[in-house]
Design an enzyme around this catalytic site. Structure first.
Site, PDB file in Angstrom:
ATOM      1  N   ASN A 110     -12.249  -5.561   6.004  1.00  0.00           N
ATOM      2  CA  ASN A 110     -13.202  -5.258   7.252  1.00  0.00           C
ATOM      3  C   ASN A 110     -12.829  -4.424   8.177  1.00  0.00           C
ATOM      4  O   ASN A 110     -11.925  -5.076   9.219  1.00  0.00           O
ATOM      5  CB  ASN A 110     -13.855  -6.624   7.670  1.00  0.00           C
ATOM      6  CG  ASN A 110     -14.998  -6.542   8.629  1.00  0.00           C
ATOM      7  OD1 ASN A 110     -15.142  -5.314   8.983  1.00  0.00           O
ATOM      8  ND2 ASN A 110     -16.331  -7.229   8.278  1.00  0.00           N
ATOM      9  N   LYS A 111     -13.233  -3.245   8.565  1.00  0.00           N
ATOM     10  CA  LYS A 111     -12.740  -2.654   9.562  1.00  0.00           C
ATOM     11  C   LYS A 111     -13.000  -2.825  10.955  1.00  0.00           C
ATOM     12  O   LYS A 111     -12.046  -2.979  11.870  1.00  0.00           O
ATOM     13  CB  LYS A 111     -13.435  -1.051   9.401  1.00  0.00           C
ATOM     14  CG  LYS A 111     -12.773   0.153   8.524  1.00  0.00           C
ATOM     15  CD  LYS A 111     -13.254   1.468   8.592  1.00  0.00           C
ATOM     16  CE  LYS A 111     -14.762   1.228   8.398  1.00  0.00           C
ATOM     17  NZ  LYS A 111     -15.463   2.760   8.410  1.00  0.00           N
ATOM     18  N   ASP A 133     -11.442  12.697   9.524  1.00  0.00           N
ATOM     19  CA  ASP A 133     -12.767  13.106  10.020  1.00  0.00           C
ATOM     20  C   ASP A 133     -12.712  12.799  11.688  1.00  0.00           C
ATOM     21  O   ASP A 133     -13.237  13.562  12.658  1.00  0.00           O
ATOM     22  CB  ASP A 133     -13.892  12.225   9.369  1.00  0.00           C
ATOM     23  CG  ASP A 133     -13.881  10.653   9.509  1.00  0.00           C
ATOM     24  OD1 ASP A 133     -12.564  10.140   9.639  1.00  0.00           O
ATOM     25  OD2 ASP A 133     -14.967  10.082   9.255  1.00  0.00           O
ATOM     26  N   SER A 171     -19.985   0.386   2.639  1.00  0.00           N
ATOM     27  CA  SER A 171     -21.093  -0.379   2.698  1.00  0.00           C
ATOM     28  C   SER A 171     -21.611  -0.912   3.983  1.00  0.00           C
ATOM     29  O   SER A 171     -23.028  -0.701   4.396  1.00  0.00           O
ATOM     30  CB  SER A 171     -20.856  -1.857   1.761  1.00  0.00           C
ATOM     31  OG  SER A 171     -19.920  -2.426   2.585  1.00  0.00           O
ATOM     32  N   ASP A 200     -18.757   9.086   6.851  1.00  0.00           N
ATOM     33  CA  ASP A 200     -19.651   8.061   6.005  1.00  0.00           C
ATOM     34  C   ASP A 200     -21.178   8.211   6.134  1.00  0.00           C
ATOM     35  O   ASP A 200     -22.072   8.146   5.280  1.00  0.00           O
ATOM     36  CB  ASP A 200     -19.409   6.677   6.478  1.00  0.00           C
ATOM     37  CG  ASP A 200     -17.877   6.516   6.217  1.00  0.00           C
ATOM     38  OD1 ASP A 200     -17.328   7.201   5.495  1.00  0.00           O
ATOM     39  OD2 ASP A 200     -17.576   5.313   6.650  1.00  0.00           O
ATOM     40  N   ARG A 240     -20.248   5.947  -0.478  1.00  0.00           N
ATOM     41  CA  ARG A 240     -19.707   7.073  -0.823  1.00  0.00           C
ATOM     42  C   ARG A 240     -18.406   6.676  -1.199  1.00  0.00           C
ATOM     43  O   ARG A 240     -17.618   5.782  -0.952  1.00  0.00           O
ATOM     44  CB  ARG A 240     -19.791   7.912   0.254  1.00  0.00           C
ATOM     45  CG  ARG A 240     -18.924   7.499   1.564  1.00  0.00           C
ATOM     46  CD  ARG A 240     -17.566   8.015   1.736  1.00  0.00           C
ATOM     47  NE  ARG A 240     -16.708   7.102   2.682  1.00  0.00           N
ATOM     48  CZ  ARG A 240     -15.861   6.412   2.436  1.00  0.00           C
ATOM     49  NH1 ARG A 240     -15.926   6.117   1.337  1.00  0.00           N
ATOM     50  NH2 ARG A 240     -15.318   5.702   3.468  1.00  0.00           N
ATOM     51  N   GLY A 253     -14.038  -0.170   0.826  1.00  0.00           N
ATOM     52  CA  GLY A 253     -13.896   1.085   1.132  1.00  0.00           C
ATOM     53  C   GLY A 253     -14.759   2.266   0.542  1.00  0.00           C
ATOM     54  O   GLY A 253     -14.484   3.490   0.348  1.00  0.00           O
ATOM     55  N   GLU A 311      -8.640  11.751   3.823  1.00  0.00           N
ATOM     56  CA  GLU A 311      -8.408  10.306   4.588  1.00  0.00           C
ATOM     57  C   GLU A 311      -8.181  10.408   5.728  1.00  0.00           C
ATOM     58  O   GLU A 311      -6.908  10.847   6.157  1.00  0.00           O
ATOM     59  CB  GLU A 311      -7.733   9.327   3.559  1.00  0.00           C
ATOM     60  CG  GLU A 311      -8.354   8.129   3.239  1.00  0.00           C
ATOM     61  CD  GLU A 311      -9.757   8.309   2.833  1.00  0.00           C
ATOM     62  OE1 GLU A 311     -10.886   7.979   3.295  1.00  0.00           O
ATOM     63  OE2 GLU A 311      -9.775   8.744   1.554  1.00  0.00           O
TER      64      GLU A 311
END
Length: 458
Positions: A233-234, A51, A146, A190, A42, A143, A48
């Site tokens: 990478n979060k 959520d 994935s 997401d 998405r 971002g 941003e």
């Protein structure tokens, strides 16, 4: 909108990507797939980092996705392979408890998050054996979601393989919850758009309860995605969870200042609901109550009347225990301001004024400035890319996704798309050999795509 993810018949031979995936699967496992499943990535147009604070967001699914080929068997194992050879194979026994290593976020752990979510939902002691090959077209750590798309695809695959049925909303909620096994305290955007998306429309995603409303994007403009080529990478860093924690603490501090019992309030939206205040009133409250200078642990504990131990256990996450400074004023100001911009964006799309494109562009620009200055989730390369996009003809441009790298999304008048793409290519990508090599998958126009689905071969 159908309640459950669709099951579609398709001619595999007519689809080059599915045909290649089928051949890879047959070569790997010596049998044909029973079914295929996909879940899209998405792009978040605006909204941003809000959520997980309880506020609505406005994303659209993109055409890039995670695609899985799957067979179901009595092997007693879940066998995973990736069409990209840089990602190693993995297998796990169906009778073992599924373990997910937060400290080593490998690609297959995201898949296992989805498996574990479905297993727990249905109390499955014995999962069906599965063989899977995964193929992804979403640039990783960009971002564009994935990792969440992989979790969603896995949840859908596991549901189907175990002959269970769930609605799109239930799947989205399960996958949002189960992705936290890898340590990311996301808010559910997401996963929601991955399941609830419909081709041709963006969506306003609202939470508590989860629902999605069509948002018609204005004619005469398109959205272009550009990757700054810095990966983040979060799950492998604490940047993301630090912001979640700061918002959680700000929630408590604002509630305390107004004499509201803060013990059950965890999200900034909850304080607004409790006070029955407007977003403008919440912004004024932030200015009145929270000072711009960073807060120390000691100051927060004193205001909230809690011990240092309570602070660590109740407010921090596993990878934020070492934090000593907290920017509460800036984070809360971003969240309430961004929540207002989402509603303004949808209003412009609904009423279609003559200058809709300009108004939406301004909201996107304000959003990026807030992400950069108040939430501090941008990076120099993203800021440079956004500036180049605006200079190249975009009416609005902003980072999208978690930030600290990844992509920008730009709103570009239709007649300027080709000149825009060429200008961004020449100024951002071509001067740097590494970026130039990544340019084809890093700069593209995207239309709103459809949500997750299962495919059966005709």
């Amino acid at each position: 909108m159908a309640t459950n993810p669709p099951k579609l018949k398709t001619k595999i031979a007519a689809n080059e990507r599915m045909k290649n995936l089928k051949e890879t699967f047959e070569s790997k496992y010596g049998e044909s797939p029973l079914f295929y499943a996909f879940a899209p990535g998405r792009v978040n147009l605006i909204g941003e980092h809000i959520d997980y604070c309880g506020y609505s967001v406005l994303p659209m699914a993109i055409e890039q996705n995670i695609l899985a080929a799957v067979s179901v068997n009595n092997s007693g194992k879940i066998q995973l392979a990736n069409a990209n050879p840089k990602y190693k194979d993995f297998s796990v026994s169906c009778s073992e408890e599924i373990a997910i290593d937060r400290d080593d976020p490998q690609w297959y752990y995201y898949f296992l998050c989805g498996v574990k979510g479905i297993q727990e939902k249905f109390g499955l002691n014995h999962l069906a054996g599965m063989s899977c090959v995964i193929d992804g077209t979403i640039p990783p750590s960009s971002g564009l979601s994935s990792s969440s798309a992989l979790v969603c695809c896995s949840g859908l695959v596991t549901m189907e393989a175990n002959q269970k049925s769930l609605s799109k909303v239930a799947l989205a909620e399960i996958c949002a919850k189960s992705e936290r096994y890898i340590g990311t305290e996301g808010g559910g955007m997401d996963q929601s758009i991955s399941f609830l998306a419909e081709a041709g429309t963006a969506k306003l995603i609202e939470f508590q309860p989860l629902r999605a409303t069509d948002v018609k994007l204005p004619d005469g403009a398109v959205f272009v995605i550009s990757n700054c080529c810095v990966e983040m990478n979060k799950a492998a860093s604490s940047h993301y969870n630090i912001r979640v924690v700061e918002c959680r603490i700000a929630t408590k501090m604002l509630a305390q200042a107004r004499g509201v019992d803060s013990s059950r309030l965890l999200k900034l939206a909850h304080v607004q609901m409790e006070l029955k205040a407007s977003l403008e009133e919440m912004l004024a409250l932030v200015e009145e109550v929270l000072h711009p200078e960073p807060y120390s642990r000691e100051e927060i504990c004193k205001v909230l009347g809690i011990t240092s131990e309570q602070f660590s256990i109740e407010l921090l996450s596993a990878n934020t225990q070492d934090m000593t400074q907290f920017k509460l004023h800036q984070r809360a100001k971003h969240v309430y301001g961004e929540a207002a911009r989402v509603l303004q964006f949808k209003s412009v799309c609904d009423f279609e004024p003559a200058d809709a494109t300009r108004l939406l562009g301004e909201l996107m620009n304000q959003s990026h400035a807030s992400c950069r200055d108040l939430y501090e989730c941008s990076c120099p390369e993203l800021d440079q890319l956004v500036d180049i996009c605006l200079k190249s003809g975009a009416v609005g441009s902003r980072l999208t996704g978690a930030g600290w790298g990844g992509c920008a999304v730009s709103m570009v008048p239709s007649e300027k798309v080709e000149s825009f793409l060429q200008a961004v290519r020449e100024e951002y990508y071509l001067p740097d050999p590494r970026r130039a090599a990544m340019e084809k998958q890093s700069l593209f126009v995207s239309k709103p795509g459809g949500g997750a689905a299962i495919f059966l071969e005709e």
